[in-house]
Design a protein around this motif. Sequence first.
Motif, mmCIF file in Angstrom:
data_model
loop_
_atom_site.group_PDB
_atom_site.id
_atom_site.type_symbol
_atom_site.label_atom_id
_atom_site.label_comp_id
_atom_site.label_asym_id
_atom_site.label_seq_id
_atom_site.Cartn_x
_atom_site.Cartn_y
_atom_site.Cartn_z
ATOM 1 N N PRO B 172 0.884 -0.974 0.006
ATOM 2 C CA PRO B 172 0.073 0.008 0.002
ATOM 3 C C PRO B 172 0.884 1.208 -0.009
ATOM 4 O O PRO B 172 0.311 2.321 -0.405
ATOM 5 N N THR B 173 2.052 1.247 0.391
ATOM 6 C CA THR B 173 2.991 2.500 0.586
ATOM 7 C C THR B 173 4.000 2.495 -0.797
ATOM 8 O O THR B 173 4.793 3.435 -0.716
ATOM 9 N N ALA B 174 4.013 1.532 -1.465
ATOM 10 C CA ALA B 174 4.956 1.545 -2.525
ATOM 11 C C ALA B 174 4.774 2.625 -3.362
ATOM 12 O O ALA B 174 5.981 3.052 -4.146
ATOM 13 N N ASN B 175 3.943 3.246 -3.878
ATOM 14 C CA ASN B 175 3.791 4.252 -4.842
ATOM 15 C C ASN B 175 3.772 5.596 -4.170
ATOM 16 O O ASN B 175 3.389 6.703 -4.453
ATOM 17 N N LEU B 176 4.144 5.573 -2.777
ATOM 18 C CA LEU B 176 4.173 6.866 -2.083
ATOM 19 C C LEU B 176 5.645 7.026 -1.289
ATOM 20 O O LEU B 176 6.261 6.197 -1.379
ATOM 21 N N ASP B 177 6.086 8.473 -1.201
ATOM 22 C CA ASP B 177 7.182 8.763 -0.506
ATOM 23 C C ASP B 177 7.218 8.124 0.861
ATOM 24 O O ASP B 177 6.082 7.768 1.386
ATOM 25 N N SER B 178 8.351 8.089 1.502
ATOM 26 C CA SER B 178 8.434 7.182 2.470
ATOM 27 C C SER B 178 7.754 8.112 3.697
ATOM 28 O O SER B 178 7.174 7.175 4.453
ATOM 29 N N SER B 179 7.658 9.256 3.551
ATOM 30 C CA SER B 179 7.121 9.894 4.995
ATOM 31 C C SER B 179 5.490 9.553 4.769
ATOM 32 O O SER B 179 4.943 9.393 5.746
ATOM 33 N N THR B 180 4.982 9.946 3.721
ATOM 34 C CA THR B 180 3.771 9.449 3.387
ATOM 35 C C THR B 180 3.212 8.137 3.595
ATOM 36 O O THR B 180 2.143 7.882 4.306
ATOM 37 N N GLY B 181 4.180 7.257 3.283
ATOM 38 C CA GLY B 181 4.018 5.635 3.422
ATOM 39 C C GLY B 181 4.055 5.560 4.807
ATOM 40 O O GLY B 181 3.225 4.666 5.377
ATOM 41 N N GLY B 182 4.791 6.289 5.734
ATOM 42 C CA GLY B 182 4.791 6.019 7.273
ATOM 43 C C GLY B 182 3.402 6.333 7.611
ATOM 44 O O GLY B 182 3.129 5.890 8.448
ATOM 45 N N GLU B 183 3.027 7.561 7.008
ATOM 46 C CA GLU B 183 1.721 8.095 7.844
ATOM 47 C C GLU B 183 0.617 6.962 7.362
ATOM 48 O O GLU B 183 -0.355 6.693 8.168
ATOM 49 N N ILE B 184 0.671 6.626 6.224
ATOM 50 C CA ILE B 184 -0.614 5.402 5.671
ATOM 51 C C ILE B 184 -0.491 4.243 6.681
ATOM 52 O O ILE B 184 -1.509 3.779 7.393
ATOM 53 N N LEU B 185 1.009 3.709 7.111
ATOM 54 C CA LEU B 185 1.018 2.652 7.798
ATOM 55 C C LEU B 185 0.635 2.910 9.328
ATOM 56 O O LEU B 185 0.015 2.166 10.001
ATOM 57 N N ASP B 186 0.963 4.299 9.635
ATOM 58 C CA ASP B 186 0.294 4.651 11.022
ATOM 59 C C ASP B 186 -1.084 4.673 11.037
ATOM 60 O O ASP B 186 -1.690 4.086 12.254
ATOM 61 N N LEU B 187 -1.623 5.028 10.115
ATOM 62 C CA LEU B 187 -3.135 5.046 10.010
ATOM 63 C C LEU B 187 -3.781 3.582 10.063
ATOM 64 O O LEU B 187 -4.733 3.226 10.906
ATOM 65 N N MET B 188 -3.207 2.742 9.414
ATOM 66 C CA MET B 188 -3.473 1.404 9.527
ATOM 67 C C MET B 188 -3.107 0.689 11.052
ATOM 68 O O MET B 188 -4.307 0.068 11.261
ATOM 69 N N THR B 189 -2.026 0.916 11.583
ATOM 70 C CA THR B 189 -1.838 0.681 12.958
ATOM 71 C C THR B 189 -2.935 1.153 13.898
ATOM 72 O O THR B 189 -3.375 0.534 14.828
ATOM 73 N N LEU B 190 -3.134 2.502 13.651
ATOM 74 C CA LEU B 190 -4.301 3.013 14.510
ATOM 75 C C LEU B 190 -5.507 2.224 14.602
ATOM 76 O O LEU B 190 -6.180 2.105 15.397
ATOM 77 N N LEU B 191 -5.995 1.953 13.090
ATOM 78 C CA LEU B 191 -7.365 1.449 12.995
ATOM 79 C C LEU B 191 -7.181 -0.146 13.552
ATOM 80 O O LEU B 191 -8.069 -0.552 13.939
ATOM 81 N N ASN B 192 -6.083 -0.686 13.317
ATOM 82 C CA ASN B 192 -5.927 -2.085 13.836
ATOM 83 C C ASN B 192 -5.963 -2.070 15.420
ATOM 84 O O ASN B 192 -6.714 -2.797 15.848
ATOM 85 N N GLU B 193 -5.313 -1.078 15.947
ATOM 86 C CA GLU B 193 -5.445 -0.960 17.524
ATOM 87 C C GLU B 193 -6.891 -0.242 18.282
ATOM 88 O O GLU B 193 -7.204 -0.982 19.032
ATOM 89 N N GLU B 194 -7.410 0.726 17.353
ATOM 90 C CA GLU B 194 -8.741 1.114 17.975
ATOM 91 C C GLU B 194 -9.758 0.584 17.399
ATOM 92 O O GLU B 194 -10.762 0.173 18.163
#
Lengths: 410, 230
Positions: B172-194
Amino acid sequence: MTFLLMGFRNLFRQKRRTATALMVITFGIGCLLLTMGHTAFIDWGLREQTIHSETGHLQLFNDRFFQKEEETILEFGIDDAEEIAASLQQFLEVQLVQSRISLMGLISNGDKSVAFIGDAIEPEKERQLRTMFADNGSARFDSLIVHRGEEVISLGAALARSLNVQYGDWVTLMTSTVDGALNAVDLRVVDTFRDGTVEYEKRAVNIPLPVARRLLMTDRVGKLIVTLDKTEHTLVLRDRIITWAAENGYGLTVKTWKEQAAYYRQVVQFFRQITGFISLILLIIVFFASVNTIVMALVERTREIGTLLSVGTSRAQTVMMFWCEGLLLGLIGSVLATLFALAVSALVNGADIMLPPAPGSSSGYPLSIRNEFAVFVRVAAATVVASGFSSLLPALRVTRMKIVDALGHI
Amino acid sequence: MKPTPLIRMQQVGKQYHLGKTVVTALSGIDISIEHRDFMVIAGTSGSGKTTLLNLLGLIDSPTSGTIFFNGESVGDDRHKQTRIRRDSIGYIFQTFNLVPVMNVYENVAYPLILKGVAGSARRELVERALSQVGLSDRRKHKPRELSGGQRQRVAIARAIVKDPGIVLADEPTANLDSSTGGEILDLMTLLNEELGTTFVFSSHDPMIIAKAKTTVRLHDGRIEQYEVAA
Ligand SMILES: Nc1ncnc2c1ncn2[C@@H]1O[C@H](COP(=O)(O)OP(=O)(O)OP(=O)(O)O)[C@@H](O)[C@H]1O
Ligand SMILES: [Mg+2]
């Protein structure tokens, strides 16, 4: 609903392609509507002209006229013509009832005798008949009306030439009476008339009904011509008159104008065939315009199809989306075509364009278009069906697509 | 007793036939995805990550082995597969794959339309998903008016809006720069936890792999490493 909306938006994604397809449909179907409108005009014009010069709406005959050959003239004529004509006025739709006798015999100028085919008529009523729709040559009977009650005749122009007679000259008509005896009458030429076909004009004469009755020694007439207020009432009135005649013991057969108008039927048949052929070609064009649009859309949007399928859209729903697209193309196309046809027909009808005469006819006819709501609806429906069908076929490919392939694996 | 895994793969293999040659993309895969898992499929290019995720998402079928969804064998009934995809699986693509003719709101609402959720219930769910990915103010935008990161957020909203059991994401992050990719991953982590949404995603980025709870490392279509974090 969603799929219809998506179909609509997808349709306008490739604006130029959709515009081209719509232009093809609009122009093709628009021209079809114009052709049909012109055919409808000819149909209507010829119909009303035939009715209001020759056939009336209904023709009443003695029953036996159609069962057996007459051995003498008017053997199977109508006896109580005046009484029947008066009674028919009880029908509100009946505008005019007139009698005619067709007769044949020899006409002579003293030196030369030729065969004639004549119509004995009631001139005032013939004139009235020919003014009810448009003026269909009503002046033809003016002289006979002026010389009411006299022993007069009007000749086809070609016949008058061939007999070398002019206004005021005397001719002799010879024919056999209802009893089979020979009889003759001297008549003064008061007019000549032209008629569409020269062959007919060479033989034709018009004489007043009373003259014919005296010549044939009878009170009968050949047939009664009934003219109604509207052509649409023909069949209803036919049935009502048949019932009425049966109840009152008149042995009458009722024929409609269509049964009596062979020329009308031929012409209309001819135009129908042409229109049918054009319709077929144009529907095929619509078919391909819309096949092309949908096939291209399917190819371009393969990945999107993969996406839709992978988020849980069923294949049937996906097919429907493309199908809606094709249906909409046909629908929008037929709306535009209708507007196109309405605009062009308004222009054409306003421009008073005359077309050259058809072979065998002596006068041209106007280029006019008669738009009928039912025709528009039928053509629009055919267009939508054609485009719906042509989009469904390629859209069904979706059912065979593999999602991963559609998504463009790797 | 252990709860039934959300998805279980048993000896799953996938082969492609290219003319006479046979490419084995996956073989002998045994995987168990538990509820609330946050699993990464790692591996080099060509190791079979996409193939595996496609099999998990029921958008491709295995050539051998069995896939169980909630303990029930999926088989190859297409209607059943469509129903599971519609009701229980959210999918996020590397290339976002939003529907271009729909705006943000409509893209997110689409899975609910398929499920037959209508009216105010649908509106509320869409608004909630949009606010979870932080795009409430972009609801009227068309996908092409958004940045890559924003598009991927829309894709995430589309995947989670129907509250699926599992969300699958192929790089999901391969087409994004690394900071945006990081944000996407943080969002996924958040959704997973919450929300407790189960995520399975693929990546070959070590930074991202490190954030997963479970790591499945593929090599040449086989599982090389299967590591469940404590
Ligand atoms: N449609 C196909 N036909 C033939 N071979 C295929 C097909 N799809 C994938 N493969 C093969 O299967 C193997 C696994 O491919 P896959 O796309 O799953 O790898 P991946 O791990 O996702 O790679 P990447 O990181 O590059 O996306 C590769 O060797 C590939 O060549
Ligand atoms: Mg891949």
